[in-house]
Write an enzyme that holds these catalytic residues in place. Structure first.
Site, short mmCIF file in Angstrom:
data_model
loop_
_atom_site.label_atom_id
_atom_site.label_comp_id
_atom_site.label_asym_id
_atom_site.label_seq_id
_atom_site.Cartn_x
_atom_site.Cartn_y
_atom_site.Cartn_z
N GLY A 1 0.81 -1.22 0.00
CA GLY A 1 0.00 0.00 0.00
C GLY A 1 0.84 1.27 0.00
N ASP B 1 -3.50 -8.99 6.26
CA ASP B 1 -2.59 -8.81 7.40
C ASP B 1 -1.69 -10.04 7.39
OD1 ASP B 1 -1.30 -8.86 9.87
OD2 ASP B 1 -2.96 -7.87 10.90
N GLY C 1 5.36 2.88 0.00
CA GLY C 1 6.80 2.62 0.10
C GLY C 1 7.36 1.68 -0.95
N ILE C 2 8.21 0.78 -0.52
CA ILE C 2 8.91 -0.14 -1.43
C ILE C 2 7.91 -1.08 -2.11
CG2 ILE C 2 10.55 -2.07 -1.50
CD1 ILE C 2 12.11 -0.61 0.78
N TYR D 1 14.56 -5.39 15.13
CA TYR D 1 14.49 -5.37 13.66
C TYR D 1 15.68 -6.13 13.07
CZ TYR D 1 14.16 -3.17 8.97
OH TYR D 1 14.06 -2.93 7.61
N LYS E 1 15.55 -9.43 10.63
CA LYS E 1 16.06 -9.43 9.25
C LYS E 1 17.20 -10.44 9.06
CE LYS E 1 13.18 -6.36 7.54
NZ LYS E 1 12.20 -6.72 6.50
N ALA F 1 14.17 5.97 0.92
CA ALA F 1 13.25 7.07 1.24
C ALA F 1 11.80 6.59 1.14
CB ALA F 1 13.50 8.23 0.28
P1 NDP Z 1 6.63 1.31 4.83
O1 NDP Z 1 6.28 1.42 6.28
O2 NDP Z 1 6.80 2.55 4.05
O3 NDP Z 1 5.59 0.33 4.10
C1 NDP Z 1 5.30 -0.93 4.68
C2 NDP Z 1 3.91 -1.34 4.29
O4 NDP Z 1 3.62 -2.57 4.97
C3 NDP Z 1 2.86 -0.32 4.72
O5 NDP Z 1 1.90 -0.16 3.70
C4 NDP Z 1 2.28 -0.99 5.96
O6 NDP Z 1 0.94 -0.61 6.22
C5 NDP Z 1 2.35 -2.44 5.57
N1 NDP Z 1 2.19 -3.32 6.73
C6 NDP Z 1 2.57 -3.10 8.01
N2 NDP Z 1 2.19 -4.12 8.78
C7 NDP Z 1 1.55 -5.01 7.99
C8 NDP Z 1 0.91 -6.25 8.21
N3 NDP Z 1 0.83 -6.79 9.44
N4 NDP Z 1 0.36 -6.89 7.15
C9 NDP Z 1 0.41 -6.35 5.92
N5 NDP Z 1 0.97 -5.16 5.64
C10 NDP Z 1 1.54 -4.50 6.68
O7 NDP Z 1 7.99 0.48 4.76
P2 NDP Z 1 9.05 0.36 3.55
O8 NDP Z 1 8.37 0.44 2.26
O9 NDP Z 1 10.20 1.24 3.85
O10 NDP Z 1 9.55 -1.14 3.84
C11 NDP Z 1 9.17 -2.26 3.04
C12 NDP Z 1 10.09 -3.40 3.40
O11 NDP Z 1 11.45 -3.02 3.14
C13 NDP Z 1 10.05 -3.80 4.87
O12 NDP Z 1 10.17 -5.20 5.01
C14 NDP Z 1 11.27 -3.10 5.45
O13 NDP Z 1 11.75 -3.72 6.61
C15 NDP Z 1 12.24 -3.23 4.29
N6 NDP Z 1 13.34 -2.28 4.31
C16 NDP Z 1 13.12 -0.93 4.29
C17 NDP Z 1 14.19 -0.05 4.33
C18 NDP Z 1 14.03 1.44 4.32
O14 NDP Z 1 15.04 2.14 4.49
N7 NDP Z 1 12.84 2.00 4.12
C19 NDP Z 1 15.58 -0.55 4.38
C20 NDP Z 1 15.69 -1.97 4.37
C21 NDP Z 1 14.61 -2.79 4.34
P3 NDP Z 1 0.65 0.61 7.25
O15 NDP Z 1 1.35 1.81 6.68
O16 NDP Z 1 -0.84 0.69 7.25
O17 NDP Z 1 1.23 0.16 8.56
#
Ligand code: NDP
Length: 255
Positions: free
Chosen positions: A10, A59, A12-13, A151, A155, A185
């Site tokens: 929804g 979820d 970010g990445i 965390y 990981k 970002a």
């Molecule tokens: P964001 O928080 O921007 O996006 C994560 C998404 O996952 C959100 O839409 C969030 O929803 C959703 N989410 C959270 N909990 C659940 C759940 N229980 N079930 C389903 N969806 C869920 O994170 P990023 O895009 O930055 O991260 C994506 C992945 O990349 C993660 O695994 C993170 O650990 C990894 N990562 C990120 C880095 C970074 O610098 N950003 C670096 C290295 C790894 P909601 O917003 O509603 O909580």
């Protein structure tokens, strides 16, 4: 036509992965704990190749819901690939981390990769093979990261789990790899900048500058940098790669 499910897409990445895969001709099933966010991602996907991308609430902590998504997608289109992207973080000094936070982080970042991976693999194996990508982190390769001990533990677990999955699932034709981003970002990073600035008694700008100086390629990572590597791992160009943890971090950590 490849049909790929992405968790936590929804924003970010995950959203960038959905965008990249749709641009490359995948049918994408965008899942998130927040259905409206998943729908917003779908609304901005390219329909040049596929008109019917899907949004579903998932979820990742709910194994039965993951199995339902996998079966539903398979019945409609055939499930080829699954990306375990959903993840959370909270910056707290090691000695102050509460058991509830450890449980929450490990359940979403690690246990759910396990159970969603099972749900996906059961269906994909039946089809004769496919691909799974788990999003780990630079913090899955080095623990020298401030205030993210739970965390880091999750990981490191994802990278080991990826190897174990790759080893066992090779015989049913499923390749499993992980991707290890650096300072990306996203909304997660926005939250971390605020936490880290407060814990270090400095400003978010100073922390962002720290991330930049830590990155030899001298820019913050964009979600698309990660998405392109995921797309590669899902493609036939990576047909002999399995059990790997590919770093994509601008040189911030080299192993
Ligand atoms: P964001 O928080 O921007 O996006 C994560 C998404 O996952 C959100 O839409 C969030 O929803 C959703 N989410 C959270 N909990 C659940 C759940 N229980 N079930 C389903 N969806 C869920 O994170 P990023 O895009 O930055 O991260 C994506 C992945 O990349 C993660 O695994 C993170 O650990 C990894 N990562 C990120 C880095 C970074 O610098 N950003 C670096 C290295 C790894 P909601 O917003 O509603 O909580």
């Amino acid at each position: 036509m490849t049909t790929t499910v992405i968790t936590g897409a929804g924003g970010g990445i995950g959203r960038a992965i959905a965008t990249e895969l749709a641009d490359r001709g995948h049918r994408v099933v965008v899942t998130d704990v927040d259905l409206a966010a998943a729908e917003a991602t779908v609304a901005q996907l390219s329909t040049q190749h596929v008109a019917d991308h899907w949004a579903r609430r998932l979820d990742v902590r709910d194994p039965r819901a993951a199995a339902t998504v996998a079966e539903e997608v398979d019945a409609a289109h055939g499930l080829d690939a699954w990306v375990n992207n959903a993840g959370i973080s909270a910056m707290v000094p090691f000695l102050d981390v509460e058991p509830a936070q450890v449980e929450r982080t490990l359940s979403i970042n690690l246990a759910a990769v396990f159970t969603c991976g099972q749900a996906a693999a059961r269906v994909i194996a039946r089809r004769g093979g496919g691909r799974i990508v788990n999003i780990a982190s630079m913090a899955g390769k080095q623990g020298r990261v401030p205030y993210l001990s739970d965390y880091v533990a999750s990981k490191f677990g994802v990278i080991g789990l990826t190897q174990a999955m790759a080893f066992e699932l090779a015989e049913v034709g499923i390749r499993v790899n992980s991707v290890c981003p650096g300072y990306v970002a996203t909304p997660m990073q926005d939250r971390e900048l605020i936490w880290e600035a407060s814990l270090r008694d400095t400003t978010t700008e100073a922390v962002r500058d720290l991330y930049l100086r830590d990155t030899p390629l001298r820019r913050l990572e964009e979600p698309r940098d990660v998405a392109k590597v995921v797309a590669f791992l899902l493609s036939d160009d990576a047909e002999f790669i399995t059990g790997e943890a590919i770093a994509v971090n601008g040189g911030a950590f080299m192993d």
